[in-house]
Structures are given as structure tokens and as C-alpha cells.
Design an enzyme around this catalytic site. Structure first.
Site, PDB file in Angstrom:
ATOM      1  N   HIS A  22      -5.187  -3.672  -2.438  1.00  0.00           N
ATOM      2  CA  HIS A  22      -4.843  -2.726  -3.515  1.00  0.00           C
ATOM      3  C   HIS A  22      -4.721  -3.403  -4.874  1.00  0.00           C
ATOM      4  CE1 HIS A  22      -4.215   0.725  -0.865  1.00  0.00           C
ATOM      5  NE2 HIS A  22      -3.839  -0.206   0.003  1.00  0.00           N
ATOM      6  N   LYS A  74     -11.574   0.176  -1.692  1.00  0.00           N
ATOM      7  CA  LYS A  74     -10.658   0.797  -2.653  1.00  0.00           C
ATOM      8  C   LYS A  74     -11.309   0.741  -4.034  1.00  0.00           C
ATOM      9  CE  LYS A  74      -7.285  -0.376   0.766  1.00  0.00           C
ATOM     10  NZ  LYS A  74      -7.492   0.800   1.597  1.00  0.00           N
ATOM     11  N   SER A 109       0.795  -1.228   0.000  1.00  0.00           N
ATOM     12  CA  SER A 109       0.000   0.000   0.000  1.00  0.00           C
ATOM     13  C   SER A 109       0.824   1.272   0.000  1.00  0.00           C
ATOM     14  CB  SER A 109      -0.942   0.004   1.206  1.00  0.00           C
ATOM     15  OG  SER A 109      -0.206  -0.100   2.403  1.00  0.00           O
TER      16      SER A 109
HETATM   17  C1  LIG Z   1      -3.132  -3.694   2.365  1.00  0.00           C
HETATM   18  C2  LIG Z   1      -4.344  -3.320   3.167  1.00  0.00           C
HETATM   19  N1  LIG Z   1      -4.996  -4.269   3.854  1.00  0.00           N
HETATM   20  C3  LIG Z   1      -6.086  -3.975   4.592  1.00  0.00           C
HETATM   21  C4  LIG Z   1      -6.576  -2.700   4.687  1.00  0.00           C
HETATM   22  C5  LIG Z   1      -7.771  -2.401   5.528  1.00  0.00           C
HETATM   23  O1  LIG Z   1      -8.878  -2.248   4.727  1.00  0.00           O
HETATM   24  P1  LIG Z   1     -10.151  -1.379   5.136  1.00  0.00           P
HETATM   25  O2  LIG Z   1      -9.883   0.032   4.819  1.00  0.00           O
HETATM   26  O3  LIG Z   1     -11.224  -1.979   4.279  1.00  0.00           O
HETATM   27  O4  LIG Z   1     -10.409  -1.616   6.589  1.00  0.00           O
HETATM   28  C6  LIG Z   1      -5.938  -1.686   3.967  1.00  0.00           C
HETATM   29  C7  LIG Z   1      -6.457  -0.293   4.047  1.00  0.00           C
HETATM   30  O5  LIG Z   1      -5.794   0.679   3.994  1.00  0.00           O
HETATM   31  C8  LIG Z   1      -4.799  -1.994   3.201  1.00  0.00           C
HETATM   32  O6  LIG Z   1      -4.142  -1.038   2.529  1.00  0.00           O
END
Ligand SMILES: Cc1ncc(COP(=O)(O)O)c(C=O)c1O
Length: 434
Positions: free
Chosen positions: A215, A246, A187
Site C-alpha cells: 500500500h 494496487k 492495509s
Molecule cells: C499488505 C499487503 N500485502 C500483500 C498483499 C497481497 O497482494 P496481492 O493482492 O498482489 O496478492 C496485500 C493485498 O491485499 C496487502 O494488502
């Protein structure tokens, strides 16, 4: 001996950096958005080009998605007022699970109220005493929390490094259960997991695999299924986690895998059982976004066209964009304060983007994290590149990039929160303008 007097709130009173940033006028977080104008957000009464979202396919404001969400509200109300385990399950929750399972070629899917909960709840339920988790050091915070709150032992390995992964696996006693966990697309750096090699090592050493597709969903894979499908490894990766926050433009998350594993998780995951289920408005929106993702592949094509333009544009201007391979494009700055300042100047120029500092990235390796969508126009992207070039030069970003990861003349990391820098820079700007 004197006893230090502290109460539980002492740490809060000592927490200074947000106040200092606010006082200096360059605080970059919790900016209240007032509305939308097409591709742009309205902030502080002005339209701004958003290059800090994860709305990769531009579906968050699609009228068809909004209509589907409204229909779900009309049919099921604004909330489920309880856990799916009890009163909060509905036919649309189950349909969404089936649609995701078919897309990802997995036997079953379990929805979660957020992607964060999907990682946290799955890891601390599935990985127990005597188990081992092999965790890439740059994995998302929700994975780190999941590892920390599980009673399994965690062995971190260097980011995307097959050699250290193999070495860590050799430390696990023979016969113990082990799972390798990684983001499909990282991310902050925007790079892609070396999945074929990781899966190879996992098979050789008898480990299970878990990929976070937050992502990658909508971005990679022949139909936007994610990294696992991008590499054709649907049969080889055991668990796939994803979010709706996303590319699918909404919120919520899921875990996909073998039927017996998902059934076990459905009946034992505290993060799912003891929280209210996804609101119908969200489920309706996500199902429509999924349909559009599959039926409108031109969105993904445009996303990649925009991504290639920005990679090439930033590189030719001399910015350091690290190892990104995707629409997540970090601009490496180094100094935390300078990253704040740069983001602030971009905002003044009508570009909405935020800096990412420790612990999201390593200390002294602050970035301005930019990301691109299918709906950014050529003109908007040109303006972004021109403005970055102008402000990058003004703030000496190019010279600073050379210092990333090094130390200053006093041997301290070239980093930190020195808000006087902001004041000096502002004064310079005023003097130049007067
Ligand atoms: C790689 C990754 N996993 C999990 C999440 C968590 O997702 P959510 O925003 O749906 O709680 C994010 C969010 O930024 C993320 O970038």
C-alpha cells in the site's frame, strides 16, 4: 460414549453467516461489477462512486496502460503456459525486474504471480528451522501464512510497538538468525510503520528487515518508491516486497534484495517455480504504469490532496478514523452487523465500499474501509462526505464508536452477526417512508 458423527464437509454445512447475511439482504461481498464509467463503476445497472479500491494513482483504466497491455499480448500471446523456471520467462519479465531494482535501489528483484505468493513463498523458503521471524501483529494475511508455513519460529509483537519488539528480540537465543517483518503501510488502519526506529533496533540486535510495500508503492517516497524511500532507508532495509495490484493497477508481486538472496530465492521458491509466470498482458501493463508513476508526479500530489481532504472531512464530521496517515481511511464502526448495514445503505446511495470484519480486523472492531485515489473529483468526495454524515447519523454510528473494544451489559463483546438488526433497521426505514 457416543461418537460425534462428522464428515469433512460438516463445517461447511455449519457455516451460516454468509447465508444469513444474504437472506437479510445486506451481504456485502462478491458484488459483480458490470462496467466502468470514468471514475465510477457500474453495479446493479447504476454508476457508483468507488471508494473501496486500491487504485491509488488511477492507473487501472488508463488508456496508455491498456494499450501497452494489448501490445504485450500481440507480441507474446495471452499466457506463458508455464513457470518462468522452464518455458515461461521472457525479455519483458526480466526488463520489469531490472526497472524495479533500479527504482528501489536494490541489487535484484524476483517477480511473483501475486503479492500473496511473494510473501508466502519468500518467507517459507528463506526462514527455516532454527530461524526466528519477528512479525507485527497487524501484518497482512499473506505474511501470517508465510510465517505459519515456514519452519522458523514466529514471535508476534504489538502493532508498531518498539518496546515489545525489543522484548521479543531479547528472547531469541544469541547467535540465532532473525528477521523483522512489517507492512510499510497497514492495509486496514492506514498507518505507517515506525521504520527508522525499527531499523535502529534491528541494527542494534543483529536482525534483518523485510518491508511489505503493497500500500506504499506509488503513495509514499519522493518518486512513489514506498515507505523505505520515504524514510531514506534504502541502504538499511534488507528486503522489499511489493504488489502490482494496487497503485500499478494490475496484479502480481515481487521481492527485492541483495543479489545472492534473490538468486537463491529464484532457484528454490516453490510458490514461484511451481506456478505459471505472470501473463504478458500484466507485465506490459505494469511496466507502463511504472513509467507513468515516475513521469506524472502530479498524480501522487493529487492523491495526497484528496487524502488530506478526506481525513479532515471525516474528522470534522465526528467519525473515528483511527490512526491513519495515508489514503486508506478506516471508518470505525465496532459492531459487525452495523458495518454491514452501513455499507449496504451507502451502496443504496450510490457509493461502493465494503466492510472489513474479523479476521481482517479484531472481533468487535469492524470498519468500513474507504480508500482514495488521484482521480476522485472534488464533487465525488463532497458527495461521499455528505452521505456518510447523513447515514452515520441515521444509524447512530457516532454513538456506537464509543463502544468499540468494550463489552455490552451481559459482558459480551459489543459485536457479532445479528442480522435481525438489519431487518429492524429496514422496517424502520419503510415505516419512515410510508
Ligand atoms: C499488505 C499487503 N500485502 C500483500 C498483499 C497481497 O497482494 P496481492 O493482492 O498482489 O496478492 C496485500 C493485498 O491485499 C496487502 O494488502
Amino acid at each position: 460414549m457416543s461418537v460425534r458423527k462428522r464428515d469433512i464437509f460438516t463445517k461447511c454445512r455449519e457455516f451460516q453467516y454468509a447465508q444469513q447475511a444474504k437472506a437479510s439482504g445486506c451481504y456485502p461481498y462478491f458484488r459483480p461489477i458490470e462496467g466502468l464509467q470514468g471514475n465510477k463503476v457500474v453495479y446493479d445497472g447504476r454508476p457508483m462512486i468507488m471508494i473501496g479500491s486500491n487504485n491509488y494513482l488511477g492507473l487501472a483504466h488508463d488508456p496508455r496502460v491498456i494499450e501497452a497491455s494489448q501490445q504485450a499480448i500481440s507480441q507474446f500471446g495471452v499466457g506463458c503456459t508455464g513457470s518462468r523456471f522452464l518455458n515461461g520467462n521472457s525479455v519483458i519479465h526480466e526488463k520489469l525486474e531490472d526497472e524495479l531494482a533500479a527504482l528501489l535501489q536494490k541489487e535484484a528483484v524476483l517477480l511473483h504471480s501475486t503479492g500473496f505468493f511473494a510473501n508466502l513463498g519468500t518467507l517459507n523458503t528463506l526462514c527455516t528451522e532454527g530461524d526466528w521471524i519477528l512479525c507485527d501483529r497487524e501484518n497482512h494475511a499473506s505474511i501470517i501464512e508465510g510465517c505459519q508455513s515456514s519452519s522458523a519460529k514466529t514471535l508476534p509483537f504489538a502493532h508498531n510497538c518498539i518496546k515489545t519488539l525489543r522484548r521479543r528480540l531479547q528472547r531469541v537465543p544469541e547467535g540465532d538468525a532473525k528477521m523483522i517483518i512489517m507492512d510499510g503501510v497497514y492495509s486496514m488502519s492506514g498507518d505507517i510503520a515506525r521504520l527508522p526506529e525499527i531499523v535502529g533496533v534491528a541494527k542494534e540486535m543483529g536482525a534483518q528487515t523485510y518491508v511489505d510495500e503493497a500500500h506504499a508503492l506509488g503513495v509514499l517516497g519522493p518518486r512513489g518508491e514506498g515507505t523505505v524511500a520515504h524514510f531514506g532507508l534504502q541502504k538499511d532495509v534488507d528486503l522489499i516486497m511489493g504488489t502490482f495490484s494496487k497503485s500499478l493497477g494490475s496484479m502480481g508481486g515481487f521481492i527485492a534484495g541483495p543479489k545472492d538472496v534473490i538468486d537463491f530465492l529464484r532457484h528454490t521458491t516453490r510458490c514461484m517455480i511451481f506456478t505459471a509466470s505472470l501473463a504478458p498482458a500484466i507485465v506490459g501493463a505494469v511496466r507502463k504504469s511504472l513509467e507513468l508513476m515516475l513521469n506524472e508526479p502530479e498524480r501522487r500530489e493529487q492523491l495526497w490532496k484528496n487524502t488530506r481532504k478526506m481525513h479532515a472531512g471525516f474528522k470534522s464530521l465526528g467519525f473515528n478514523i483511527g490512526t491513519t496517515q495515508t489514503p486508506v481511511v478506516p471508518i470505525l464502526i465496532g459492531s459487525e452487523t452495523k458495518a454491514f448495514l452501513f455499507a449496504h445503505k451507502l451502496l443504496e446511495a450510490g457509493i461502493f465500499v465494503t466492510p472489513a470484519v474479523y479476521p481482517a480486523v479484531k472481533f468487535g472492531q469492524a470498519i468500513v474501509r474507504t480508500s482514495y485515489t488521484a482521480t476522485h473529483t472534488e464533487d465525488e468526495l463532497d458527495y461521499v462526505l455528505e452521505t456518510f454524515a447523513r447515514l452515520g447519523k441515521e444509524l447512530g454510528i457516532f454513538e456506537d464508536a464509543a463502544y468499540i473494544g468494550t463489552t455490552n451489559s451481559r459482558g459480551k463483546p459489543y459485536s457479532g452477526y445479528d442480522f435481525s438488526l438489519y431487518q429492524q433497521e429496514s422496517a424502520k426505514t419503510v415505516r419512515a417512508g410510508s
